[in-house]
Scaffold this active site. Structure first.
Site, PDB file in Angstrom:
ATOM      1  N   ASN A 269      65.046  51.443  13.202  1.00  0.00           N
ATOM      2  CA  ASN A 269      63.681  51.984  13.661  1.00  0.00           C
ATOM      3  C   ASN A 269      62.975  51.191  14.638  1.00  0.00           C
ATOM      4  O   ASN A 269      62.817  49.999  14.620  1.00  0.00           O
ATOM      5  CB  ASN A 269      62.796  52.349  12.128  1.00  0.00           C
ATOM      6  CG  ASN A 269      62.738  51.308  11.366  1.00  0.00           C
ATOM      7  OD1 ASN A 269      63.644  50.591  11.181  1.00  0.00           O
ATOM      8  ND2 ASN A 269      61.508  50.946  10.829  1.00  0.00           N
ATOM      9  N   GLN A 270      62.231  51.904  15.553  1.00  0.00           N
ATOM     10  CA  GLN A 270      61.386  51.544  16.409  1.00  0.00           C
ATOM     11  C   GLN A 270      60.085  52.172  16.568  1.00  0.00           C
ATOM     12  O   GLN A 270      59.975  53.234  16.749  1.00  0.00           O
ATOM     13  CB  GLN A 270      62.206  51.878  17.903  1.00  0.00           C
ATOM     14  CG  GLN A 270      63.689  51.200  18.115  1.00  0.00           C
ATOM     15  CD  GLN A 270      63.758  49.634  17.872  1.00  0.00           C
ATOM     16  OE1 GLN A 270      63.060  49.072  18.579  1.00  0.00           O
ATOM     17  NE2 GLN A 270      64.759  49.152  17.379  1.00  0.00           N
TER      18      GLN A 270
ATOM     19  N   ALA B  68      52.541  51.241  18.408  1.00  0.00           N
ATOM     20  CA  ALA B  68      51.132  51.341  18.169  1.00  0.00           C
ATOM     21  C   ALA B  68      50.586  52.568  17.872  1.00  0.00           C
ATOM     22  O   ALA B  68      49.583  52.920  17.059  1.00  0.00           O
ATOM     23  CB  ALA B  68      50.235  50.548  18.996  1.00  0.00           C
TER      24      ALA B  68
ATOM     25  N   CYS C  11      62.689  56.838  13.869  1.00  0.00           N
ATOM     26  CA  CYS C  11      63.401  56.421  12.924  1.00  0.00           C
ATOM     27  C   CYS C  11      64.875  56.077  13.075  1.00  0.00           C
ATOM     28  O   CYS C  11      65.384  56.525  14.294  1.00  0.00           O
ATOM     29  CB  CYS C  11      63.918  57.620  11.772  1.00  0.00           C
ATOM     30  SG  CYS C  11      62.256  58.128  11.011  1.00  0.00           S
TER      31      CYS C  11
ATOM     32  N   GLU D 174      67.806  56.571  11.909  1.00  0.00           N
ATOM     33  CA  GLU D 174      69.000  57.538  11.897  1.00  0.00           C
ATOM     34  C   GLU D 174      69.012  58.409  13.330  1.00  0.00           C
ATOM     35  O   GLU D 174      69.777  58.705  13.942  1.00  0.00           O
ATOM     36  CB  GLU D 174      68.805  58.597  10.829  1.00  0.00           C
ATOM     37  CG  GLU D 174      68.960  58.101   9.476  1.00  0.00           C
ATOM     38  CD  GLU D 174      67.411  57.484   8.930  1.00  0.00           C
ATOM     39  OE1 GLU D 174      66.599  57.082   9.625  1.00  0.00           O
ATOM     40  OE2 GLU D 174      67.352  57.587   7.696  1.00  0.00           O
TER      41      GLU D 174
HETATM   42  N1  THU Z   1      62.081  55.366   8.780  1.00  0.00           N
HETATM   43  C1  THU Z   1      63.518  55.407   8.915  1.00  0.00           C
HETATM   44  O1  THU Z   1      63.880  54.661   9.992  1.00  0.00           O
HETATM   45  N2  THU Z   1      64.210  56.474   8.592  1.00  0.00           N
HETATM   46  C2  THU Z   1      63.920  57.188   7.610  1.00  0.00           C
HETATM   47  O2  THU Z   1      64.682  58.052   7.344  1.00  0.00           O
HETATM   48  C3  THU Z   1      62.631  57.202   6.961  1.00  0.00           C
HETATM   49  C4  THU Z   1      61.510  56.463   7.588  1.00  0.00           C
HETATM   50  C5  THU Z   1      61.297  54.379   9.206  1.00  0.00           C
HETATM   51  C6  THU Z   1      60.009  55.033  10.267  1.00  0.00           C
HETATM   52  C7  THU Z   1      59.063  53.820  10.035  1.00  0.00           C
HETATM   53  O3  THU Z   1      59.362  53.074  11.028  1.00  0.00           O
HETATM   54  C8  THU Z   1      59.454  53.213   8.901  1.00  0.00           C
HETATM   55  O4  THU Z   1      60.690  53.501   8.425  1.00  0.00           O
HETATM   56  C9  THU Z   1      58.568  53.425   7.832  1.00  0.00           C
HETATM   57  O5  THU Z   1      58.157  54.874   7.538  1.00  0.00           O
END
Ligand code: THU
Length: 160
Positions: free
Chosen positions: A62-63, A66, A73, A75
């Site tokens: 996940n990236q 601000a 996400c 995925e």
């Molecule tokens: N996040 C993911 O990378 N995948 C998901 O399916 C759920 C949430 C990340 C997004 C954000 O950077 C952090 O988790 C908190 O929501």
């Protein structure tokens, strides 16, 4: 009036060591790539590893941003990267792990709704189900044989 009941099936593994060796290896890639998460706001790190039918492994974490909604996400970082680099390859397996810097993440963390929709797009496109495995930082691993189990009644191009 009638009711429709939709059943969904998830397989539950006790932990990483319970997984087939190929999936253990993918999960280890996902754990490693989770360290590359840029998550200064949520402190919640997610790693995703994709196995393609050409044998390539594509990773994502996940990236964040601000401007919160501009982040992405793990995925979708992985899936879009796979689509961008190997547009004709099919996604065979998607393996996900999540860990918080602040709380133990001991139960399986499923993909969010937007990620499910994106996974569904690729599954419809390739016409082959995507196996999806997900876990927290340790503990049980959930497996779905297709995005259909995680996103029943999905919206797809046949609705357009
Ligand atoms: N996040 C993911 O990378 N995948 C998901 O399916 C759920 C949430 C990340 C997004 C954000 O950077 C952090 O988790 C908190 O929501």
């Amino acid at each position: 009036m009638k009711e429709i009941t939709i059943n969904t099936t998830i397989s539950v593994f006790n932990g990483i060591s319970d997984l087939p060796l190929e999936i253990q290896s993918l999960m280890n890639h996902a754990i490693e790539t989770r360290k590359n998460a840029y998550a200064p706001y949520s402190r919640f790190r997610v790693g995703a590893a994709i196995l393609l039918d050409n044998g390539k492994i594509v990773l994502g974490s996940n990236q964040e941003n601000a401007a919160y909604p501009s982040g992405l996400c793990a995925e979708r970082v992985a899936i879009f990267q796979a689509g961008a680099i190997y547009p004709n390859a099919k996604i065979v397996k998607l393996v996900i792990t999540a860990a918080s810097d602040t709380n133990p993440t001991l139960s399986p963390i499923p993909p969010c709704g937007a990620c499910r929709q994106s996974i569904a797009e690729y599954e419809f496109k390739q016409e082959i189900p995507i196996e999806i495995y997900f876990m927290g930082e340790s503990g049980e691993v959930y497996k779905s044989n297709s995005i259909n189990n995680l996103l029943p009644l999905s919206f797809d191009k046949t609705s357009l």
